[in-house]
Design a protein around this motif. Sequence first.
Motif, PDB file in Angstrom:
ATOM      1  N   ARG A  29     -15.252 100.826  53.605  1.00 17.86           N
ATOM      2  CA  ARG A  29     -14.126  99.900  53.433  1.00 17.86           C
ATOM      3  C   ARG A  29     -14.311  98.972  52.227  1.00 17.86           C
ATOM      4  O   ARG A  29     -13.462  98.136  51.948  1.00 17.86           O
ATOM      5  CB  ARG A  29     -13.863  99.123  54.714  1.00 17.86           C
ATOM      6  CG  ARG A  29     -14.950  98.174  55.142  1.00 17.86           C
ATOM      7  CD  ARG A  29     -14.618  97.565  56.498  1.00 17.86           C
ATOM      8  NE  ARG A  29     -15.514  96.437  56.748  1.00 17.86           N
ATOM      9  CZ  ARG A  29     -15.263  95.209  56.327  1.00 17.86           C
ATOM     10  NH1 ARG A  29     -14.148  94.945  55.730  1.00 17.86           N
ATOM     11  NH2 ARG A  29     -16.137  94.239  56.547  1.00 17.86           N
TER      12      ARG A  29
ATOM     13  N   CYS B 174     -14.171  91.551  57.901  1.00 16.54           N
ATOM     14  CA  CYS B 174     -15.154  90.743  57.178  1.00 16.54           C
ATOM     15  C   CYS B 174     -15.588  89.539  58.017  1.00 16.54           C
ATOM     16  O   CYS B 174     -16.752  89.147  58.001  1.00 16.54           O
ATOM     17  CB  CYS B 174     -14.589  90.283  55.835  1.00 16.54           C
ATOM     18  SG  CYS B 174     -14.537  91.605  54.609  1.00 16.54           S
TER      19      CYS B 174
ATOM     20  N   CYS C  97     -10.363  89.076  55.837  1.00 16.66           N
ATOM     21  CA  CYS C  97      -9.793  89.924  56.891  1.00 16.66           C
ATOM     22  C   CYS C  97     -10.661  89.881  58.158  1.00 16.66           C
ATOM     23  O   CYS C  97     -11.782  89.369  58.143  1.00 16.66           O
ATOM     24  CB  CYS C  97      -9.660  91.355  56.393  1.00 16.66           C
ATOM     25  SG  CYS C  97     -11.232  92.222  56.254  1.00 16.66           S
TER      26      CYS C  97
ATOM     27  N   ASN D 294     -16.221  89.941  51.158  1.00 18.77           N
ATOM     28  CA  ASN D 294     -14.849  90.437  50.936  1.00 18.77           C
ATOM     29  C   ASN D 294     -14.841  91.944  51.034  1.00 18.77           C
ATOM     30  O   ASN D 294     -15.901  92.566  51.174  1.00 18.77           O
ATOM     31  CB  ASN D 294     -14.332  89.976  49.561  1.00 18.77           C
ATOM     32  CG  ASN D 294     -15.089  90.620  48.423  1.00 18.77           C
ATOM     33  OD1 ASN D 294     -14.855  91.770  48.065  1.00 18.77           O
ATOM     34  ND2 ASN D 294     -16.035  89.883  47.848  1.00 18.77           N
ATOM     35  N   CYS D 295     -13.673  92.546  50.985  1.00 19.28           N
ATOM     36  CA  CYS D 295     -13.570  94.002  51.009  1.00 19.28           C
ATOM     37  C   CYS D 295     -12.266  94.423  50.326  1.00 19.28           C
ATOM     38  O   CYS D 295     -11.580  93.590  49.742  1.00 19.28           O
ATOM     39  CB  CYS D 295     -13.639  94.526  52.443  1.00 19.28           C
ATOM     40  SG  CYS D 295     -12.157  94.188  53.407  1.00 19.28           S
TER      41      CYS D 295
ATOM     42  N   CYS E 136      -9.357  92.266  51.428  1.00 18.66           N
ATOM     43  CA  CYS E 136      -9.329  90.807  51.350  1.00 18.66           C
ATOM     44  C   CYS E 136     -10.157  90.303  50.178  1.00 18.66           C
ATOM     45  O   CYS E 136     -10.915  91.050  49.573  1.00 18.66           O
ATOM     46  CB  CYS E 136      -9.823  90.204  52.659  1.00 18.66           C
ATOM     47  SG  CYS E 136     -11.604  90.308  52.904  1.00 18.66           S
TER      48      CYS E 136
END
Length: 757
Positions: free
Chosen positions: A171, A111, A108, A129-130, A133
Motif C-alpha cells: 500500500r 496508517c 488514513c 503516510n501511504c 494519505c
Amino acid sequence: MIKRVRYLFSGVVQGVGFRPFIYRMATRHSLSGFVQNRPDGVVVEVEGPADAIHSFMSSVNGDPPPLADVSGISSGEVEIKNDKAFRIIESEAGGPGNVHITPDIATCGDCLKELFDTADRRFHYPFINCTNCGPRLTIIKDIPYDRINTSMSCFPMCPLCQEEYENPADRRFHAEPNACPACGPSLKLLDEKGNPLSDRDPLKRAIELLLSGYVIAIKGLGGFHLAVDAANDEAIKRLRSRKFREEKPLAIMVRDVETASRISMIGKEEELILLSPQRPIVLARKRGGAIISPAVAPGVSDFGIMLPYTPLHHMLLEKHFHALVMTSANQVDEPICIENREAVKRLEGIADFFLVHNRDILMRCDDSIATVSSGERRIIRRSRGFAPIPVTLTKSYPPILALGPQMKTTLCILKGNLAFLSPHIGDMETPEARDFYQESLTLMQKIAECKPEIVACDLHPAYYTTIFAEGLPASRVIRVQHHHAHIVSSMAENGIEGEVIGIAMDGTGYGTDGTVWGGEFLVASESTFTRVGHIATYILPGGEKAIREPWRIAVSLLRQAYGDDWPDVAKSLDIVPEKSFYETIDRIMKQRFNSPLTSSLGRLFDGVAAILGLRRKVTFEGQAAMELEAMARYGSGRVMQFTIEEAGDIIHLDFSPMIRAITKRLQAGKDSGELAFSFHLTLQVAFCKMARTIRDKTGLNQVVLSGGCFQNRILTEGTIAELEKAGFEVFFHKAIPTNDGCISLGQAVCAGAQAMR
Ligand code: ZN
Ligand code: ZN
Ligand code: FE
C-alpha cells in the motif's frame, strides 16, 4: 470463456493510488493485462475468465481508494492478447485533463493503526503516510510528481521503505513521501529564539508546555499553526493579545467526533465532512458546555472545528486535550508561515516555542473551511485537501488566467473544461501576501501545464490584481465586473448556461458606474450582464473608516430614513460615540466628503448591527454581520416594510421603511434578538419580491445566488426557501466559496465565454 475487456475510468483517478489498487484487484482475481494513466483518465485492460472479470469489476466498484472520485467508466471487449501477467505501464503524457498533482490528505485508517501499534516499525512516527494519505501539493517543487521533485528528495529511502515503494502489491507502492524513523524527517523543539532544545522527545515536551499554557507554533502540512490549550482562558487571551486578534473566532482541533458533538451541533452532514479525507474546519453551531473557553469564539454562533489530520496532530491530541486552538500562524494580513526560520522571525513575540520538522513545506496551504446549509456541504475556503483538484465544467473554453479580486483572493487557470483554482491566497494588502500570490501563480501554471495568454481581472483600477494583470505579457486583458463574476462562478459550478436572474450580495465591488456596488440584482449570462436592480444606495460616511466603525453607517441609514431629524433618533438609541461627532458626521454627509454611495448589503448589516446596539466598531471584516446572525439565531420575528421602486429601467430596493420600523420598536423596548431575526426575514422576502418583479419583466425563472453575505446561513436558507416557494429554480455554491474566493473562477469563465464569441 476467456475474454479481454478494456475500461476507461475518468474523474479524479490519478495520483490517488488508483493504479496500484487496480493492480491488486486484477492480481487478486488472477487476471492479466495492464493499467495506464492517460490524458483522459486511467485505462485498464483485463484478460481472463468472464466471471473473474465480472467479480474484478464488482470489487473495483465496491471499494475504490478513498481519494478516487470516479465520474465515468466506459468499457468494451477487445482482442485477446495472451499477456502473461498484470502490469502497471508508463504514463502517457500531455493533453488537457491530465491531472498529476493531488491535494494533501488526512492520515488514513491503515496508517493510524500502525501509528499506534507498538509492534509496528512506524510506531509513533509523526510522518507516517501511504498512497492514500499524507502530503502532496505542499511538498512539490515541480512536476511530474516524483519524489525527486518534492521536499522528500533529501531523504534517501532505507531498504525497507524502498521495498515498499517498489512493490505494486504494497500500500506504499509509489507513495512519494514514504518514510520511516530510520530514513525520514524528524521533529525538533525550538525556543522562542529558534535555538534547538535538547529534549529526547520533543512531542512529549511540547504537550507539557501546552498544558502549562504556553503558545506553541506547530509546523503542519501547509503551514504553521499557533496552538494553545482550548480550555485555558489565560493562554487564549495571551495568544489573542500577542497576535492582535482581539475577537476573531479561533479554529479548534478536537480529538474526535464525540468531542466535537459535545461542543457543537454535529449532524450527519457535519460528521461526514469532519471525517472526510480533506478534513476542513467545519463551522457548526455551538452548544453550551465548559470544555472550551468562551474566549475561543466570543459573540458568534459557531465554533470552527476540525479533526486531527496529520500523524503529529493525532499524537498531540491522543491523551491530554479535548481540544487545541489551532489558528494559522501569521501576523495580521500576512500569509501563513511555512519555513522554520521564517516562522521564528515572523512569529517573534507571539510563539513561546516552535515544534518543527525538517520536511520542507514548499507550497503554503491554509486549512479549508466548510459548513452545512440547506442540508448541503458548502465550502467557505477552498484550500488544503481540495486544491489543486480542478473544477470540472460542462463545456470547454480557451485558456484563461484569471487573477481574482483584492480580498480572499484565489487564482484560476482555465484549460479546456477544467478550472484549476489555486489554494486560498488571502488579502493582497502586504508584500508577503503579494509574494505568495506570485509563488501561487508559478505553481498553478506548472500544475495546469498551461500559461494562458488571455488574462481576466477585476474592474477595480486600484486592486493589486488588476495592476498585476496590466504588467503581464498578455495578448488580451478582459475586465470582469465583480458581481458578474460572482454570479458566473455560481453558474459555472452548477453547470448552467443562458440568462439567469443573479442575486449578488456582498461587502463591496467596483461597479461599472464607478460607485461601490454590493447589493445587486442582475440579468446575467456567462459573457454579459445588465444591472436590473439594486439595494437603494446610501452614503458611507468617511469611506473606508465606515467599514471599521459601523456607527457611521447606522447614522447614514437613520439620515436616509428620517432626514434632518436623524440626530434625535440617534440620541435616543445612543448610536454616536461622542457628542462632538454629530456635527462632523452631518457635515461629512452633506458635503459628501470622502463618502461614496453604496448599495452594499454587507454594510447594511453593519449599520443595522450598530442600530441594534451590538457594536459601534468592529475589529475584523464581517464581525457585526456574524454577531447579528448569532443574535437572530434564537429570535422569532415578522417581516418589516420595504419598498420596491422602478426608476427608469432599474429597480431600487429601499429598506428605509424597515430602518424606521426597527428604530421604533427598539424605542418601544422590543427585544433586539427579535429585531435581528425580523431583519433577516425582511431581506429574504424582499429578495424574493425583487426576483418576482424581474421574472414578470423577463420571463426568467432561474435564480443564481452568490456573494459573501450568503455565508450567513439564516439569510441563505431563508432566501432559498422563499424563492423555491415562489416557484423559482434556485442555484447556489457548493464546492466553491460564495465569498470572494469564487471570483477568479467567475472571471475565468466570463472571459472564456467572451473570447469564444
Ligand atoms: Zn495512509
Ligand atoms: Zn525508511
Ligand atoms: Fe464579493
